[in-house]
Design an enzyme around this catalytic site. Structure first.
Site, PDB file in Angstrom:
ATOM      1  N   GLY A 108       0.791  -1.225   0.000  1.00 58.11           N
ATOM      2  CA  GLY A 108       0.000   0.000   0.000  1.00 58.11           C
ATOM      3  C   GLY A 108       0.816   1.265   0.000  1.00 58.11           C
ATOM      4  O   GLY A 108       0.302   2.342   0.263  1.00 58.11           O
ATOM      5  N   CYS A 109       2.120   1.191  -0.289  1.00 55.83           N
ATOM      6  CA  CYS A 109       2.944   2.399  -0.282  1.00 55.83           C
ATOM      7  C   CYS A 109       2.490   3.323  -1.389  1.00 55.83           C
ATOM      8  O   CYS A 109       2.401   2.920  -2.529  1.00 55.83           O
ATOM      9  CB  CYS A 109       4.407   2.032  -0.471  1.00 55.83           C
ATOM     10  SG  CYS A 109       5.482   3.450  -0.527  1.00 55.83           S
ATOM     11  N   GLY A 110       2.240   4.584  -1.055  1.00 56.15           N
ATOM     12  CA  GLY A 110       1.736   5.507  -2.059  1.00 56.15           C
ATOM     13  C   GLY A 110       2.746   6.501  -2.551  1.00 56.15           C
ATOM     14  O   GLY A 110       2.521   7.177  -3.541  1.00 56.15           O
ATOM     15  N   CYS A 112       6.549   5.982  -2.234  1.00 57.85           N
ATOM     16  CA  CYS A 112       7.927   5.529  -2.387  1.00 57.85           C
ATOM     17  C   CYS A 112       8.441   5.846  -3.784  1.00 57.85           C
ATOM     18  O   CYS A 112       7.789   5.553  -4.766  1.00 57.85           O
ATOM     19  CB  CYS A 112       8.020   4.024  -2.153  1.00 57.85           C
ATOM     20  SG  CYS A 112       7.666   3.544  -0.467  1.00 57.85           S
TER      21      CYS A 112
END
Length: 277
Positions: A108-110, A112
């Site tokens: 769910g990294c938005g 990076c």
């Protein structure tokens, strides 16, 4: 395709002892978004509704502006993960070269791999005025979401994003181990369906961070409701984008943080949030 849910062996331990059995858990796999043969991002995601994810992610990232910018899409499964390959028209393909990211992000990294602070906090798209909803409609919308969370019922480990309209009720629900991914999948589905987002409400089971507001704005929805709290930056971003942001939505009510004029409130509810301007 890779199943979104897997059953694994587990040992349940309690005060009465230990018991062997199984538990359903969500799958998590690397999903690469590839534009014209070049990898734009790799996200850890639940392998379901992947074409929706490809379209939605590309739209909310600004790689495409409309479905017509994509000439073809295909999903390929490999031992290492999944590739969603989108082939863009010549104009969009040229624009994409100007800004490219290589992301190997956690679930769910938005953000990076974003190349600058300016890109991380870029202003959200301004939304149209949309329509007014009653407080009762907001409550009905959020109450309709839990029964529709099929993957979460089975695993208790995924986020959901949904779209609700007064006349139709719950239009669509998308789930994923990543909250950003769930919203991107929803955006992709609604855009492919040609749905006017200004007439409904985006619902989230997660907290509201800036990226969730930015993605909602790209969809064109003017009302965003979440079960968890927003961040301060998300509130400022929603205010500037013209989005009505309601959060901490529970059975007994919710809190409005920005643009309360789109929510028709009466009685005690009106008194409770009258201070919000």
């Amino acid at each position: 395709m890779i199943p979104p849910v897997v059953r694994v062996s587990r040992l349940a331990v309690s005060s009465s002892g230990a018991k062997a059995g199984e538990r359903a858990i969500p799958e998590e796999t690397p999903v690469a978004i590839v534009h014209n043969g070049s990898t734009y991002a790799v996200m850890m995601a639940t392998p379901s509704d992947l074409e929706d994810f490809g379209y939605g992610f590309s739209l909310t990232e600004g790689v495409i502006g409309a479905l017509s910018d994509v000439e073809a899409i295909e999903t390929l499964e490999f031992e290492e993960g999944v590739e969603i390959r989108l082939w863009l028209n010549q104009e969009r393909a040229g624009q994409q070269v100007a800004r490219r990211r290589q992301i190997a992000g956690p679930t769910g990294c938005g953000l990076c791999g974003v190349e600058s602070l300016e890109l991380a906090v870029k202003p959200a798209k301004q939304v149209a005025e949309g329509r007014v909803f009653t407080a009762a409609e907001i409550s009905r919308a959020i109450a309709s979401l839990p029964p529709a969370q099929v993957l979460n019922h089975e695993t208790r480990a995924v986020h959901a994003a949904a779209f609700w309209e007064p006349a139709t009720g719950l239009v669509a629900v998308r789930e994923d181990v990543g909250r950003h991914n769930a919203l991107d999948k929803l955006v992709g589905h609604l855009v492919r369906e040609g749905r006017d987002a200004a007439g409904g409400i985006v619902l989230l089971t997660s907290r509201v961070s800036i990226e969730m507001v930015q993605k909602t704005a790209m969809l064109g929805a003017s009302v965003l409701v979440a079960v968890s709290a927003p961040t301060a930056l998300a509130v400022r971003t929603a205010e500037k984008a013209g989005i009505t942001l309601a959060a901490i939505a529970r059975d007994d009510g919710f809190e409005v943080f920005t643009h309360p004029h789109r929510i028709e409130i009466g009685g005690a509810e009106k008194e409770r949030i009258a201070h919000v301007g």
